[in-house]
Design a protein around this motif. Sequence first.
Motif, PDB file in Angstrom:
ATOM      1  N   ALA A 105       1.045  -1.407   0.281  1.00 55.85           N
ATOM      2  CA  ALA A 105      -0.123   0.088   0.327  1.00 55.85           C
ATOM      3  C   ALA A 105       0.711   1.340  -0.821  1.00 55.85           C
ATOM      4  CB  ALA A 105      -0.736  -0.109   0.995  1.00 55.85           C
ATOM      5  N   ALA A 106       2.092   1.411   0.504  1.00 57.01           N
ATOM      6  CA  ALA A 106       2.872   2.912   0.705  1.00 57.01           C
ATOM      7  C   ALA A 106       3.529   3.055  -0.312  1.00 57.01           C
ATOM      8  CB  ALA A 106       3.686   2.337   2.118  1.00 57.01           C
ATOM      9  N   ALA A 107       3.430   2.046  -1.076  1.00 50.52           N
ATOM     10  CA  ALA A 107       4.533   1.539  -2.853  1.00 50.52           C
ATOM     11  C   ALA A 107       3.159   2.245  -3.450  1.00 50.52           C
ATOM     12  CB  ALA A 107       5.190   0.233  -3.156  1.00 50.52           C
ATOM     13  N   HIS A 111       3.212   6.334  -6.159  1.00 51.52           N
ATOM     14  CA  HIS A 111       3.742   5.598  -6.594  1.00 51.52           C
ATOM     15  C   HIS A 111       4.453   5.035  -7.999  1.00 51.52           C
ATOM     16  CE1 HIS A 111       0.172   9.138  -6.583  1.00 51.52           C
ATOM     17  NE2 HIS A 111       1.385   9.817  -6.039  1.00 51.52           N
ATOM     18  N   LEU A 112       4.603   3.520  -7.200  1.00 54.35           N
ATOM     19  CA  LEU A 112       5.372   3.390  -7.474  1.00 54.35           C
ATOM     20  C   LEU A 112       4.964   1.622  -8.473  1.00 54.35           C
ATOM     21  CD1 LEU A 112       8.259   3.288  -5.175  1.00 54.35           C
ATOM     22  CD2 LEU A 112       8.303   4.187  -7.178  1.00 54.35           C
ATOM     23  N   ALA A 113       5.836   0.955  -9.117  1.00 55.98           N
ATOM     24  CA  ALA A 113       5.133   0.019  -9.811  1.00 55.98           C
ATOM     25  C   ALA A 113       6.305  -1.157  -8.624  1.00 55.98           C
ATOM     26  CB  ALA A 113       5.567  -0.701 -11.546  1.00 55.98           C
ATOM     27  N   ASP A 153      14.599   8.497  -5.920  1.00 56.31           N
ATOM     28  CA  ASP A 153      13.691   9.160  -7.136  1.00 56.31           C
ATOM     29  C   ASP A 153      12.703   8.438  -7.207  1.00 56.31           C
ATOM     30  OD1 ASP A 153      15.934  11.414  -7.072  1.00 56.31           O
ATOM     31  OD2 ASP A 153      16.859   9.982  -8.582  1.00 56.31           O
ATOM     32  N   TYR A 154      10.941   9.260  -6.612  1.00 60.09           N
ATOM     33  CA  TYR A 154       9.798   7.851  -6.324  1.00 60.09           C
ATOM     34  C   TYR A 154       9.589   9.653  -7.446  1.00 60.09           C
ATOM     35  CZ  TYR A 154      10.812   5.712  -2.101  1.00 60.09           C
ATOM     36  OH  TYR A 154      10.649   4.730  -1.424  1.00 60.09           O
ATOM     37  N   PRO A 155       8.698   8.897  -8.321  1.00 60.32           N
ATOM     38  CA  PRO A 155       7.648   8.992  -9.662  1.00 60.32           C
ATOM     39  C   PRO A 155       6.682   9.829  -9.049  1.00 60.32           C
ATOM     40  CG  PRO A 155       6.953   7.608  -9.231  1.00 60.32           C
ATOM     41  CD  PRO A 155       8.310   7.543  -9.062  1.00 60.32           C
ATOM     42  N   THR A 156       6.433  11.533  -9.567  1.00 59.36           N
ATOM     43  CA  THR A 156       4.900  12.369  -8.791  1.00 59.36           C
ATOM     44  C   THR A 156       3.731  11.675 -10.287  1.00 59.36           C
ATOM     45  OG1 THR A 156       5.579  14.235 -10.770  1.00 59.36           O
ATOM     46  CG2 THR A 156       6.679  14.037  -9.284  1.00 59.36           C
ATOM     47  N   GLY A 162      -3.185  -0.777 -11.216  1.00 62.96           N
ATOM     48  CA  GLY A 162      -2.674  -2.294 -10.294  1.00 62.96           C
ATOM     49  C   GLY A 162      -2.181  -2.353  -9.504  1.00 62.96           C
ATOM     50  N   ARG A 163      -2.303  -3.061  -9.290  1.00 66.72           N
ATOM     51  CA  ARG A 163      -1.721  -2.860  -6.912  1.00 66.72           C
ATOM     52  C   ARG A 163       0.516  -3.306  -7.619  1.00 66.72           C
ATOM     53  NH1 ARG A 163      -3.021  -2.175  -2.571  1.00 66.72           N
ATOM     54  NH2 ARG A 163      -1.684  -3.718  -0.093  1.00 66.72           N
ATOM     55  N   PRO A 164       1.001  -2.604  -6.553  1.00 68.35           N
ATOM     56  CA  PRO A 164       2.626  -2.805  -6.911  1.00 68.35           C
ATOM     57  C   PRO A 164       2.752  -3.918  -6.588  1.00 68.35           C
ATOM     58  CG  PRO A 164       2.494  -0.722  -5.832  1.00 68.35           C
ATOM     59  CD  PRO A 164       1.146  -1.592  -5.700  1.00 68.35           C
ATOM     60  N   ASP A 165       4.026  -4.369  -7.052  1.00 67.97           N
ATOM     61  CA  ASP A 165       4.935  -5.877  -6.752  1.00 67.97           C
ATOM     62  C   ASP A 165       6.006  -5.567  -6.034  1.00 67.97           C
ATOM     63  OD1 ASP A 165       5.528  -8.392  -6.183  1.00 67.97           O
ATOM     64  OD2 ASP A 165       5.456  -9.262  -8.949  1.00 67.97           O
TER      65      ASP A 165
END
Length: 298
Positions: A105-107, A111-113, A153-156, A162-165
């Motif tokens: 959920a945090a990922a 906005h991370l895959a 570096d995290y995307p904005t 879909g949910r991250p893996d």
Amino acid sequence: MSPEPTVEQLIQAAHERAASGDPLDLLDAVLAVTGDLAGRTDAAVDQVVRQARDAGYSWTVIGERLGVSRQAARQRYADRVARTSATVGLIRGRDVQAAVATALAAAEADHLAEAGTEHLLLGLLTDGVAAATMEQLGITRDKIRDASHRLFDYPTQPAGAGRPDFSAEAQAALHDAEQLATERTPTCAPVVVRTPQLLAVIATNPGSRARRVLNDLGVDVADIKRRLHCYINVPRTVFGRRTRHKRRPEEPSARCSFCGEPGNDERRLVAGPDVWICADCVTLCGEILAQPAGAGSA
């Protein structure tokens, strides 16, 4: 099937994991990256060898495919196949399940895959021994988030639907925690991986993103290891005991069955049936039990 990573890709991955631009930090990171790859390769071979044994193939036939003798194949893989078989029935404790769900959920919120080990570190604050340990060291979710956003570096914008893996590093950490639980659980008991094993794995990996966060926060990893020692340092014997010989607590050779420290005038031991616990471990247990249920979920 994904192509084998090039040397340049491995070094780039090491740069992304290194705590700084110092060559020694880069060396730690590249060892961690290549170690992850080697660990996954070994685990894959172990699992397929186990499948071959389950299918009835002899060590002679398996050895021929591996290019080694029957004796060499058996010596190299018999114990590893047994450990792999044990992990098939492995159970993830509710505290680990909660940590995994929180990490994903945090990922997603970032906005991370993929969820990295820094997200697992954040998830470990949800519940369990790891949460209590981290809270005692002053580690909070806000501090982990702030450090992660400073270091990585995290995307904005969202990475996609879909949910991250989990990232390869995070998957390797979960696997290593399961292996640690397998090695440290008495053979008479079910293997349950819990948060102490997962925290120990990600905190002691010098090149992991979680370790970089802890370093940024000024956390002494040796302190984490000391606090978790009594929860993960149980030998994998029939009864999980350090010895079969009974000794009185006042004898110099008697040690705490949790942290392994010897008893003395300053570190008194409480005796049980061939097991002892020292005053320090009793105090730590009391602090954890004093925590209200779900205290780490805020």
